[in-house]
Design a protein around this motif. Structure first.
Motif, PDB file in Angstrom:
ATOM      1  N   ALA A  88       0.836  -1.205   0.000  1.00  0.00           N
ATOM      2  CA  ALA A  88       0.000   0.000   0.000  1.00  0.00           C
ATOM      3  C   ALA A  88       0.870   1.253   0.000  1.00  0.00           C
ATOM      4  O   ALA A  88       0.565   2.240  -0.676  1.00  0.00           O
ATOM      5  CB  ALA A  88      -0.919  -0.001   1.224  1.00  0.00           C
ATOM      6  N   ALA A 131       0.819   7.164  -6.529  1.00  0.00           N
ATOM      7  CA  ALA A 131      -0.370   7.959  -6.825  1.00  0.00           C
ATOM      8  C   ALA A 131      -0.175   9.447  -6.561  1.00  0.00           C
ATOM      9  O   ALA A 131      -1.080  10.231  -6.793  1.00  0.00           O
ATOM     10  CB  ALA A 131      -1.559   7.451  -6.009  1.00  0.00           C
ATOM     11  N   VAL A 132       0.989   9.845  -6.044  1.00  0.00           N
ATOM     12  CA  VAL A 132       1.222  11.273  -5.782  1.00  0.00           C
ATOM     13  C   VAL A 132       2.394  11.723  -6.640  1.00  0.00           C
ATOM     14  O   VAL A 132       3.450  11.090  -6.609  1.00  0.00           O
ATOM     15  CB  VAL A 132       1.546  11.518  -4.289  1.00  0.00           C
ATOM     16  CG1 VAL A 132       1.586  13.002  -4.010  1.00  0.00           C
ATOM     17  CG2 VAL A 132       0.528  10.847  -3.399  1.00  0.00           C
ATOM     18  N   TYR A 136       1.988   7.782   6.327  1.00  0.00           N
ATOM     19  CA  TYR A 136       1.361   6.462   6.259  1.00  0.00           C
ATOM     20  C   TYR A 136       2.270   5.382   6.837  1.00  0.00           C
ATOM     21  O   TYR A 136       1.797   4.488   7.549  1.00  0.00           O
ATOM     22  CB  TYR A 136       0.976   6.115   4.812  1.00  0.00           C
ATOM     23  CG  TYR A 136       0.278   4.773   4.733  1.00  0.00           C
ATOM     24  CD1 TYR A 136      -1.012   4.630   5.230  1.00  0.00           C
ATOM     25  CD2 TYR A 136       0.914   3.654   4.209  1.00  0.00           C
ATOM     26  CE1 TYR A 136      -1.652   3.413   5.198  1.00  0.00           C
ATOM     27  CE2 TYR A 136       0.277   2.436   4.172  1.00  0.00           C
ATOM     28  CZ  TYR A 136      -1.001   2.322   4.657  1.00  0.00           C
ATOM     29  OH  TYR A 136      -1.629   1.110   4.633  1.00  0.00           O
ATOM     30  N   LEU A 187      -7.519   9.353   9.344  1.00  0.00           N
ATOM     31  CA  LEU A 187      -6.216   9.837   8.874  1.00  0.00           C
ATOM     32  C   LEU A 187      -5.933   9.341   7.451  1.00  0.00           C
ATOM     33  O   LEU A 187      -5.426  10.084   6.614  1.00  0.00           O
ATOM     34  CB  LEU A 187      -5.095   9.392   9.810  1.00  0.00           C
ATOM     35  CG  LEU A 187      -3.735   9.936   9.414  1.00  0.00           C
ATOM     36  CD1 LEU A 187      -3.586  11.391   9.810  1.00  0.00           C
ATOM     37  CD2 LEU A 187      -2.615   9.130  10.015  1.00  0.00           C
ATOM     38  N   ILE A 237      -5.075  11.363   4.002  1.00  0.00           N
ATOM     39  CA  ILE A 237      -3.935  11.088   3.115  1.00  0.00           C
ATOM     40  C   ILE A 237      -4.410  10.938   1.671  1.00  0.00           C
ATOM     41  O   ILE A 237      -3.878  11.572   0.764  1.00  0.00           O
ATOM     42  CB  ILE A 237      -3.191   9.804   3.557  1.00  0.00           C
ATOM     43  CG1 ILE A 237      -2.499  10.023   4.909  1.00  0.00           C
ATOM     44  CG2 ILE A 237      -2.141   9.405   2.515  1.00  0.00           C
ATOM     45  CD1 ILE A 237      -1.825   8.800   5.458  1.00  0.00           C
ATOM     46  N   LYS A 264      -5.346  13.754  -0.803  1.00  0.00           N
ATOM     47  CA  LYS A 264      -4.277  14.501  -1.466  1.00  0.00           C
ATOM     48  C   LYS A 264      -3.697  13.734  -2.662  1.00  0.00           C
ATOM     49  O   LYS A 264      -2.890  14.275  -3.400  1.00  0.00           O
ATOM     50  CB  LYS A 264      -3.132  14.771  -0.494  1.00  0.00           C
ATOM     51  CG  LYS A 264      -3.560  15.350   0.818  1.00  0.00           C
ATOM     52  CD  LYS A 264      -3.704  16.846   0.717  1.00  0.00           C
ATOM     53  CE  LYS A 264      -4.235  17.405   2.020  1.00  0.00           C
ATOM     54  NZ  LYS A 264      -4.554  18.814   1.915  1.00  0.00           N
ATOM     55  N   ALA A 265      -4.050  12.470  -2.809  1.00  0.00           N
ATOM     56  CA  ALA A 265      -3.489  11.662  -3.895  1.00  0.00           C
ATOM     57  C   ALA A 265      -4.361  11.763  -5.135  1.00  0.00           C
ATOM     58  O   ALA A 265      -5.462  12.322  -5.087  1.00  0.00           O
ATOM     59  CB  ALA A 265      -3.357  10.213  -3.453  1.00  0.00           C
ATOM     60  N   LEU A 291      -7.559   3.725  -3.643  1.00  0.00           N
ATOM     61  CA  LEU A 291      -6.479   3.790  -2.653  1.00  0.00           C
ATOM     62  C   LEU A 291      -7.001   3.712  -1.228  1.00  0.00           C
ATOM     63  O   LEU A 291      -6.329   3.183  -0.351  1.00  0.00           O
ATOM     64  CB  LEU A 291      -5.720   5.104  -2.814  1.00  0.00           C
ATOM     65  CG  LEU A 291      -4.410   5.091  -3.568  1.00  0.00           C
ATOM     66  CD1 LEU A 291      -3.727   6.418  -3.386  1.00  0.00           C
ATOM     67  CD2 LEU A 291      -3.504   3.988  -3.084  1.00  0.00           C
ATOM     68  N   LEU A 331      -5.169   1.324   1.358  1.00  0.00           N
ATOM     69  CA  LEU A 331      -4.375   1.823   2.475  1.00  0.00           C
ATOM     70  C   LEU A 331      -5.007   1.487   3.829  1.00  0.00           C
ATOM     71  O   LEU A 331      -4.301   1.314   4.817  1.00  0.00           O
ATOM     72  CB  LEU A 331      -4.200   3.342   2.381  1.00  0.00           C
ATOM     73  CG  LEU A 331      -3.396   3.925   1.229  1.00  0.00           C
ATOM     74  CD1 LEU A 331      -3.097   5.375   1.479  1.00  0.00           C
ATOM     75  CD2 LEU A 331      -2.104   3.197   1.013  1.00  0.00           C
ATOM     76  N   PHE A 364       0.863  16.993   9.563  1.00  0.00           N
ATOM     77  CA  PHE A 364       1.798  16.835   8.440  1.00  0.00           C
ATOM     78  C   PHE A 364       1.053  16.595   7.131  1.00  0.00           C
ATOM     79  O   PHE A 364       1.502  17.000   6.068  1.00  0.00           O
ATOM     80  CB  PHE A 364       2.765  15.687   8.707  1.00  0.00           C
ATOM     81  CG  PHE A 364       3.666  15.941   9.875  1.00  0.00           C
ATOM     82  CD1 PHE A 364       4.675  16.885   9.785  1.00  0.00           C
ATOM     83  CD2 PHE A 364       3.492  15.268  11.068  1.00  0.00           C
ATOM     84  CE1 PHE A 364       5.498  17.144  10.857  1.00  0.00           C
ATOM     85  CE2 PHE A 364       4.307  15.522  12.152  1.00  0.00           C
ATOM     86  CZ  PHE A 364       5.305  16.464  12.045  1.00  0.00           C
ATOM     87  N   VAL A 365      -0.076  15.902   7.227  1.00  0.00           N
ATOM     88  CA  VAL A 365      -0.884  15.687   6.021  1.00  0.00           C
ATOM     89  C   VAL A 365      -1.571  16.980   5.628  1.00  0.00           C
ATOM     90  O   VAL A 365      -1.614  17.360   4.459  1.00  0.00           O
ATOM     91  CB  VAL A 365      -1.951  14.601   6.276  1.00  0.00           C
ATOM     92  CG1 VAL A 365      -2.769  14.360   5.027  1.00  0.00           C
ATOM     93  CG2 VAL A 365      -1.308  13.323   6.728  1.00  0.00           C
ATOM     94  N   GLU A 392       0.147  19.787   3.662  1.00  0.00           N
ATOM     95  CA  GLU A 392       0.494  19.591   2.241  1.00  0.00           C
ATOM     96  C   GLU A 392      -0.464  20.301   1.308  1.00  0.00           C
ATOM     97  O   GLU A 392      -1.649  20.272   1.492  1.00  0.00           O
ATOM     98  CB  GLU A 392       0.521  18.101   1.923  1.00  0.00           C
ATOM     99  CG  GLU A 392       1.826  17.438   2.306  1.00  0.00           C
ATOM    100  CD  GLU A 392       3.052  18.187   1.807  1.00  0.00           C
ATOM    101  OE1 GLU A 392       3.055  18.597   0.640  1.00  0.00           O
ATOM    102  OE2 GLU A 392       3.980  18.378   2.586  1.00  0.00           O
TER     103      GLU A 392
END
Lengths: 218, 227
Positions: free
Chosen positions: A119, A126-127, A140, B153, B157, B160-161, B167, B171, B223-224, B227
């Motif tokens: 993952a 993906a970024v 993560y 959380l 994340i 932002k992707a 995902l 994740l 931190f996320v 961004e």
């Protein structure tokens, strides 16, 4: 340079010795030799993932992209060793328990470790923006690593495990191995650690060359 | 500093109230999560029949339904901010802790509403034993706290992707796996009619998991969000 040659010779000697010395465990038989490889691989996997997490924390503190590079390298190598540990463990399971995979707690936890880092790489893919990718994947990997103690200590208590724990230490935390087995085992542990750091340095050098090339192109 | 924490609670509640108001206008996430839950439940019940499911089956099915329903809607809280491009405004008006807590409460409410509707239907459709309802509710509450605590959380994340939907479950699943294992184990014992003492280990685990995941999320969220 000299230590790489030394490592090569020692590793070759280890492979030979692991087959010609007496079996580590009489009850399990010849298959028990796999533990000279399986445990060091699992150990490197833990070391690499822990290192990856430390580099991720350092990235979040400093926002220095070099830390993120190190975190990825450690995670990749950890993933490779994790796969190797899974495969050797699975072979061992087939020989001793009769099936390659039966969701033993140890198998479950190593499978989840593979999923976590799978993952992690999917997220990185993906970024696109480099800094964003670095912080998101650092967050993560720290977050996912927090669940690992649960997998290692809690789940095996809820679900009984067949994984042999007494091959290294007994319940009084005394070593159960004989002197020969112990020597080979600990040399294997040391050699695998050396191999890991060698691979780590190689991958870092490739990364640095790639960065220099990228800068020149710009 | 009582003043500061009072400010945090007020701001977190303001974020929560804003999200609830938006949600009640469109009901997008709630509809998705609820319909997903009901659909999966219907498929399970239709294909397996009503009677004779063992406790192990019931427990596993119930948490599979819960997991996938959670996956279908809980990412909305953050994706919506990105899509409406309101992230910057939110960044300026509230600090990260307040936003995280507000979103966590919002997700908890969403999943709570869904659970309140789907759980009775689950008992009706599958004829699960209702003898130990209070114990089951205890496991359920700890379970949805853990689910929300771990996925909020991750939702931040993935917002932002670039590929968001797929995902989120990729994740979330590894992070949720220890939780799901012990939830299934605890629910199975409850359906089996075992006393509270037998699920003490699982309850401790569920509590520890929820506390640790929420703490880690609060520490990492800024931190996320930056961004």
């Amino acid at each position: 340079m000299w230590w790489k040659i030394l490592l090569f010779l020692a590793m070759s000697a280890l492979i030979v010795l692991s087959y010609v010395t007496p079996m580590p465990q009489k009850q399990i038989g010849e298959a028990s030799r796999i533990f000279y490889y399986h445990i060091p691989q699992a150990w490197i996997c833990v070391v690499a993932f822990a290192m990856s997490m430390v580099f991720s924390i350092r990235y979040l503190r400093s926002h220095n992209i070099g830390e993120d590079d190190k975190a990825v390298v450690a995670a990749r190598l950890g993933f490779v060793f994790c796969l190797l540990a899974t495969i050797t463990g699975s072979i061992f399971a087939r020989v001793t328990w009769g099936s390659f995979w039966n969701w033993d707690p140890r198998e479950t936890s190593i499978f989840i470790l593979l999923l976590i880092y799978g993952a992690y790489f999917a997220l990185r893919g993906a970024v696109e923006i480099e800094e964003k990718r670095a912080s998101l994947s650092a967050v993560y990997s720290i977050f996912a690593f927090v669940t690992v103690p649960f997998l290692i200590f809690v789940v095996p208590r809820i679900v009984p495990s067949l994984h042999p724990e007494d091959s290294i230490v007994d319940e009084n935390l005394k070593f159960t191995m004989g002197p020969t087995v112990r020597t080979i085992f600990f040399s294997s542990l040391a050699l695998f650690t050396g191999l890991y750091f060698w691979m780590f340095n190689l991958a870092r050098r490739i990364q640095r060359v790639q960065r220099i090339r990228l800068e020149k192109e710009i | 500093m009582p003043n500061k924490s009072a400010g945090l609670a007020a701001k977190a509640f303001a974020v929560y109230a804003k999200d609830m108001r938006l949600e009640l206008r469109s009901r997008y996430a709630l509809n998705a999560i609820l319909m997903f839950g009901i659909t999966t439940l219907a498929v399970v019940s239709f294909s397996l029949g009503q009677f004779g499911l063992s406790p192990k089956f019931l427990a596993a099915l119930f948490w599979i339904i819960m997991f996938f329903s959670a996956m279908s809607g809980l990412a909305q809280a953050f994706i919506r901010e990105e899509e409406a491009q309101t992230v910057l405004a939110l960044k300026l008006t509230a600090d990260p802790d307040a936003i995280y807590i507000g979103k966590l409460l919002f997700n908890f409410t969403l999943l709570g509403i869904m659970t309140v509707i789907v759980t009775p239907l689950f008992f009706i459709f599958t004829d699960a034993p209702t003898a130990n309802l209070f114990r089951f509710i205890l496991v359920l509450i700890l379970g949805i706290i853990g689910l929300c605590g771990a996925t909020t959380l991750v939702a931040a994340i993935i917002s932002k992707a670039s590929v968001k939907g797929a995902l989120f479950s990729v994740l979330s699943f590894p992070v949720l796996m220890p939780l799901l294992i012990s939830l299934v184990s605890a629910s199975e014992k409850v359906f089996d009619g075992l006393p509270l003492g037998n699920i003490a280990a699982e309850l401790q685990f569920l509590l520890a998991y929820a506390v640790i995941m929420v703490t880690a999320s609060i520490m990492l969220f800024k931190f996320v969000w930056q961004e």
